[in-house]
Design a protein around this motif. Structure first.
Motif, mmCIF file in Angstrom:
data_model
loop_
_atom_site.group_PDB
_atom_site.id
_atom_site.type_symbol
_atom_site.label_atom_id
_atom_site.label_comp_id
_atom_site.label_asym_id
_atom_site.label_seq_id
_atom_site.Cartn_x
_atom_site.Cartn_y
_atom_site.Cartn_z
ATOM 1 N N LEU A 133 0.823 -1.209 0.000
ATOM 2 C CA LEU A 133 0.000 0.000 0.000
ATOM 3 C C LEU A 133 0.856 1.258 0.000
ATOM 4 O O LEU A 133 0.527 2.258 -0.656
ATOM 5 C CB LEU A 133 -0.941 0.002 1.203
ATOM 6 N N LEU A 134 1.951 1.235 0.750
ATOM 7 C CA LEU A 134 2.847 2.400 0.759
ATOM 8 C C LEU A 134 3.448 2.636 -0.623
ATOM 9 O O LEU A 134 3.549 3.774 -1.095
ATOM 10 C CB LEU A 134 3.960 2.177 1.784
ATOM 11 N N THR A 135 3.834 1.541 -1.286
ATOM 12 C CA THR A 135 4.401 1.675 -2.635
ATOM 13 C C THR A 135 3.358 2.234 -3.606
ATOM 14 O O THR A 135 3.642 3.132 -4.425
ATOM 15 C CB THR A 135 4.888 0.321 -3.148
ATOM 16 N N ALA A 136 2.122 1.735 -3.503
ATOM 17 C CA ALA A 136 1.052 2.235 -4.370
ATOM 18 C C ALA A 136 0.774 3.711 -4.093
ATOM 19 O O ALA A 136 0.521 4.499 -5.005
ATOM 20 C CB ALA A 136 -0.218 1.410 -4.160
ATOM 21 N N GLY A 137 0.836 4.098 -2.830
ATOM 22 C CA GLY A 137 0.632 5.498 -2.483
ATOM 23 C C GLY A 137 1.689 6.395 -3.091
ATOM 24 O O GLY A 137 1.396 7.494 -3.568
ATOM 25 N N LEU A 138 2.941 5.913 -3.072
ATOM 26 C CA LEU A 138 4.012 6.703 -3.685
ATOM 27 C C LEU A 138 3.821 6.839 -5.197
ATOM 28 O O LEU A 138 4.067 7.898 -5.781
ATOM 29 C CB LEU A 138 5.364 6.048 -3.374
ATOM 30 N N VAL A 139 3.376 5.727 -5.818
ATOM 31 C CA VAL A 139 3.139 5.769 -7.265
ATOM 32 C C VAL A 139 2.040 6.776 -7.600
ATOM 33 O O VAL A 139 2.180 7.605 -8.505
ATOM 34 C CB VAL A 139 2.775 4.372 -7.792
ATOM 35 N N PHE A 140 0.919 6.709 -6.872
ATOM 36 C CA PHE A 140 -0.166 7.658 -7.119
ATOM 37 C C PHE A 140 0.259 9.085 -6.807
ATOM 38 O O PHE A 140 -0.184 10.041 -7.444
ATOM 39 C CB PHE A 140 -1.405 7.285 -6.306
ATOM 40 N N GLY A 141 1.122 9.255 -5.816
ATOM 41 C CA GLY A 141 1.640 10.586 -5.508
ATOM 42 C C GLY A 141 2.454 11.149 -6.656
ATOM 43 O O GLY A 141 2.353 12.341 -6.989
#
Length: 216
Positions: A133-141
């Motif tokens: 989830l943290l990785t996905a959040g960074l990607v969306f950021g």
């Protein structure tokens, strides 16, 4: 009764002709050769005579009038051709919506994924899903940041397109055409006054002069 318009004097220019005539009558006192205005013939009589003789008077300035009409028509054609054709706004609307929505949705997704991922990582550090989830959040950021950059570039391009310099440059041809039209109108007015209206008024006054040798 409404007088007939000269065959080649367009209806839209009738008022301009009458203004030139009225100006000549109102300033007749400043012309020695029109000193009889108001005594031999009244202003109303002279005006009525001049309106009846519109075709004769305007003939004296026909070349200037033809040039004025030609310049005016060319200006109208130029304005008509400068009007942009209606554009299909579907594509532009989709792009605008996409440019606005991508940063908003991506930023919201990044916030949620980072928040949930951080909570899971804090509660259960060994759970792999929290890191995902943290990785996905960074990607969306990153996507949100790219969207913001694209939106900023679009705003900058719009600002440059609508800048005062661009406006002045785009308006130069229209300004030149307006100046030419004004010069053509004034040239016609002057010729109409000096070669048409004033000589007609002078002749009308002379015809009523008791000392012109025509009376016995």
């Amino acid at each position: 009764m409404h007088m007939n318009v000269a065959p080649y004097l367009l209806t839209e220019d009738r008022a301009e002709y009458e203004r030139v005539l009225d100006d000549a009558l109102s300033t007749a006192h400043a012309r020695p050769d029109l000193a009889g205005v108001g005594t031999r013939l009244t202003v109303g009589q002279l005006r009525s005579m001049a309106l009846n003789a519109t075709a004769l008077i305007t003939t004296a300035a026909s070349s200037e009038y033809d040039h004025f009409v030609k310049v005016r028509e060319q200006g109208r054609i130029a304005v008509a051709t400068r009007v942009p054709a209606p554009q299909d706004g579907t594509g532009a609307g989709i792009v605008a919506i996409f440019t606005v929505m991508v940063p908003v949705l991506s930023g919201s997704a990044a916030f949620i994924f980072l928040l949930v991922g951080a909570l899971l990582h804090a509660i259960a550090p060994t759970v792999v899903f929290g890191a995902t989830l943290l990785t996905a959040g960074l990607v969306f950021g990153a996507v949100a940041a790219a969207g913001l950059l694209c939106a900023a570039a679009g705003l900058l391009r719009t600002a440059l397109r609508n800048s005062p310099t661009a406006t002045v440059t785009a308006g130069t041809p229209a300004t030149s055409a307006d100046d030419e039209l004004s010069r053509a109108r004034e040239a016609w007015r002057l010729a109409l006054l000096e070669r048409g209206v004033v000589p007609f008024l002078r002749a009308a006054l002379a015809a009523t002069d008791p000392d012109d040798g025509t009376s016995t």
